[in-house]
Design a protein around this motif. Structure first.
Motif, PDB file in Angstrom:
ATOM      1  N   LYS A 111     -33.993  25.444  19.623  1.00 54.03           N
ATOM      2  CA  LYS A 111     -34.748  25.312  20.874  1.00 54.03           C
ATOM      3  C   LYS A 111     -35.305  26.657  21.323  1.00 54.03           C
ATOM      4  O   LYS A 111     -36.477  26.764  21.720  1.00 54.03           O
ATOM      5  N   SER A 114     -38.149  27.720  18.860  1.00 55.64           N
ATOM      6  CA  SER A 114     -39.330  26.858  18.984  1.00 55.64           C
ATOM      7  C   SER A 114     -40.110  27.157  20.260  1.00 55.64           C
ATOM      8  O   SER A 114     -41.339  27.305  20.237  1.00 55.64           O
ATOM      9  N   THR A 115     -39.408  27.243  21.368  1.00 58.66           N
ATOM     10  CA  THR A 115     -40.088  27.455  22.649  1.00 58.66           C
ATOM     11  C   THR A 115     -40.549  28.897  22.826  1.00 58.66           C
ATOM     12  O   THR A 115     -41.461  29.164  23.613  1.00 58.66           O
ATOM     13  N   VAL A 120     -44.489  23.767  22.835  1.00 64.61           N
ATOM     14  CA  VAL A 120     -44.244  22.502  22.144  1.00 64.61           C
ATOM     15  C   VAL A 120     -44.664  21.345  23.042  1.00 64.61           C
ATOM     16  O   VAL A 120     -44.276  21.282  24.215  1.00 64.61           O
ATOM     17  N   LEU A 122     -45.084  17.048  22.972  1.00 64.61           N
ATOM     18  CA  LEU A 122     -44.892  15.770  22.302  1.00 64.61           C
ATOM     19  C   LEU A 122     -46.093  14.882  22.571  1.00 64.61           C
ATOM     20  O   LEU A 122     -46.456  14.640  23.722  1.00 64.61           O
ATOM     21  N   LEU A 153     -38.405  22.879  14.177  1.00 61.35           N
ATOM     22  CA  LEU A 153     -39.073  22.142  15.243  1.00 61.35           C
ATOM     23  C   LEU A 153     -38.600  20.694  15.332  1.00 61.35           C
ATOM     24  O   LEU A 153     -38.243  20.203  16.407  1.00 61.35           O
ATOM     25  N   VAL A 154     -38.581  20.002  14.191  1.00 59.65           N
ATOM     26  CA  VAL A 154     -38.184  18.594  14.203  1.00 59.65           C
ATOM     27  C   VAL A 154     -36.717  18.452  14.595  1.00 59.65           C
ATOM     28  O   VAL A 154     -36.349  17.545  15.354  1.00 59.65           O
ATOM     29  N   HIS A 156     -35.078  20.354  16.570  1.00 66.55           N
ATOM     30  CA  HIS A 156     -35.035  20.545  18.024  1.00 66.55           C
ATOM     31  C   HIS A 156     -35.523  19.299  18.763  1.00 66.55           C
ATOM     32  O   HIS A 156     -34.905  18.861  19.741  1.00 66.55           O
ATOM     33  N   MET A 157     -36.594  18.684  18.265  1.00 67.77           N
ATOM     34  CA  MET A 157     -37.191  17.546  18.958  1.00 67.77           C
ATOM     35  C   MET A 157     -36.290  16.317  18.962  1.00 67.77           C
ATOM     36  O   MET A 157     -36.324  15.516  19.888  1.00 67.77           O
ATOM     37  N   VAL A 299     -46.181  14.576  16.937  1.00 66.68           N
ATOM     38  CA  VAL A 299     -45.755  15.825  17.555  1.00 66.68           C
ATOM     39  C   VAL A 299     -46.870  16.845  17.416  1.00 66.68           C
ATOM     40  O   VAL A 299     -47.439  16.993  16.342  1.00 66.68           O
ATOM     41  N   VAL A 301     -47.908  20.975  18.229  1.00 66.42           N
ATOM     42  CA  VAL A 301     -47.341  22.274  18.556  1.00 66.42           C
ATOM     43  C   VAL A 301     -48.467  23.241  18.847  1.00 66.42           C
ATOM     44  O   VAL A 301     -49.418  23.331  18.072  1.00 66.42           O
TER      45      VAL A 301
END
Length: 302
Positions: A111, A114-115, A120, A122, A153-154, A156-157, A299, A301
């Motif tokens: 997380k 990624s952030t 990010v 959705l 990323l995935v 985290h999502m 998704v 990004v």
């Protein structure tokens, strides 16, 4: 004196250590139960099993045993030698999932990374369809491969819904990193194994056993990064293993969930463009030769 010390150590090993292990195991099981209560796709017992148990189960699988016999006959080697090689393959492939490592550390790191690197967002998602997935189904996320950040990323999502298992290339088999990936539930795959039927049999049976047990998986059909962003021709090896081991009369379904990833810019852009130029394919030329299979974007990004 020495005999007394050794006797004390032996007593502690027989009485105290098993008790401590039992307490720790009980706390771990309680934590897993609490975790499964909030996950949409529960962590199956197969994923939580000890690595040695999984390796032994794989080695004594009837199909793997037959593969060992066939390999011994084909190469004219002793059965023990071929069996040792199969065990080496199994140890190379089988992960050592740790729920604490995955949810307690890795997902927080995913997380944060990624952030920090991206905004990010959705995009389109069919929540009703996702909620309708049977609780005991084997779910396979089918994802386009744009960047090595895809794994992060995935994960985290979907971290609030599931713990994913990835196939990872040999590039990640380096000290410490491979241990971390195994603790995340990832398993290693050799890229060039077409001439090694025993390895492919061991790999196929592991994937099929995990699928039959309900392990949530993530698959990148392209098999490698896209150099220009276009979808590449699919390599269906892992997907073939998954569906070929599916029991139509079994109680568990397999549900494939397409996931589309898109970036404004990937971390490897210069490297990928340079690789495309060295291969004699100008940037963007791959779009004319891209595969006909496609994903519905899920998704985005930025």
């Amino acid at each position: 004196m020495l005999a007394g010390v050794l006797a004390l150590i032996g007593l502690l090993d027989r009485l105290l250590v098993p008790s401590v292990r039992w307490v720790l195991r009980r706390r771990l099981n309680r934590a897993i139960d609490q975790l499964n209560a909030r996950l949409m796709l529960k962590i199956p017992p197969f994923k939580l099993a000890r690595r040695k148990v999984l390796i032994d189960s794989l080695l004594f699988d009837p199909d793997v045993l037959k593969g060992i016999d066939d390999e011994a006959v084909r190469l004219g080697e002793p059965h023990d030698v071929v069996q040792a090689r199969a065990k080496r393959y199994a140890r190379e492939i089988v992960p050592a999932f740790s729920a604490y490592t995955y949810f307690g550390f890795a997902m927080k790191l995913a997380k944060a990374v990624s952030t920090f690197l991206y905004r990010v967002r959705l995009g389109a998602i069919n929540e009703e369809a996702l909620r309708s997935i049977p609780k005991d189904a084997s779910v396979v996320f089918v994802i386009n491969h744009r960047s090595n950040m895809d794994y992060v990323l995935v994960s985290h999502m979907v971290s609030t819904s599931s713990a994913l298992s990835y196939a990872v290339g040999e590039w990640a088999r380096v000290w410490l990193l491979q241990n971390f990936i195994r603790a995340m539930g990832g398993y290693f795959v050799r890229r060039d194994s077409s001439s090694n039927p025993l390895y492919r049999k061991v790999l196929a049976r592991y994937v099929q056993m995990a699928t039959a047990a309900g392990v949530a998986q993530a698959v990148f059909p392209e098999g490698g990064l896209s150099r220009d962003g276009a979808l590449q021709a699919p390599k269906l090896g892992l997907l073939n293993y998954i569906v070929s081991g599916f029991d139509l009369k079994g109680a568990r379904d397999i549900v494939f969930v397409p996931v589309g990833l898109n970036y404004d810019r990937v971390l490897e852009d210069r490297i990928l463009l340079s690789a495309a130029e060295r291969a004699g394919a100008p940037a963007g030329s791959g779009r004319k030769k891209s595969s006909r299979f496609a994903f519905r974007p899920a998704v985005f990004v930025r």
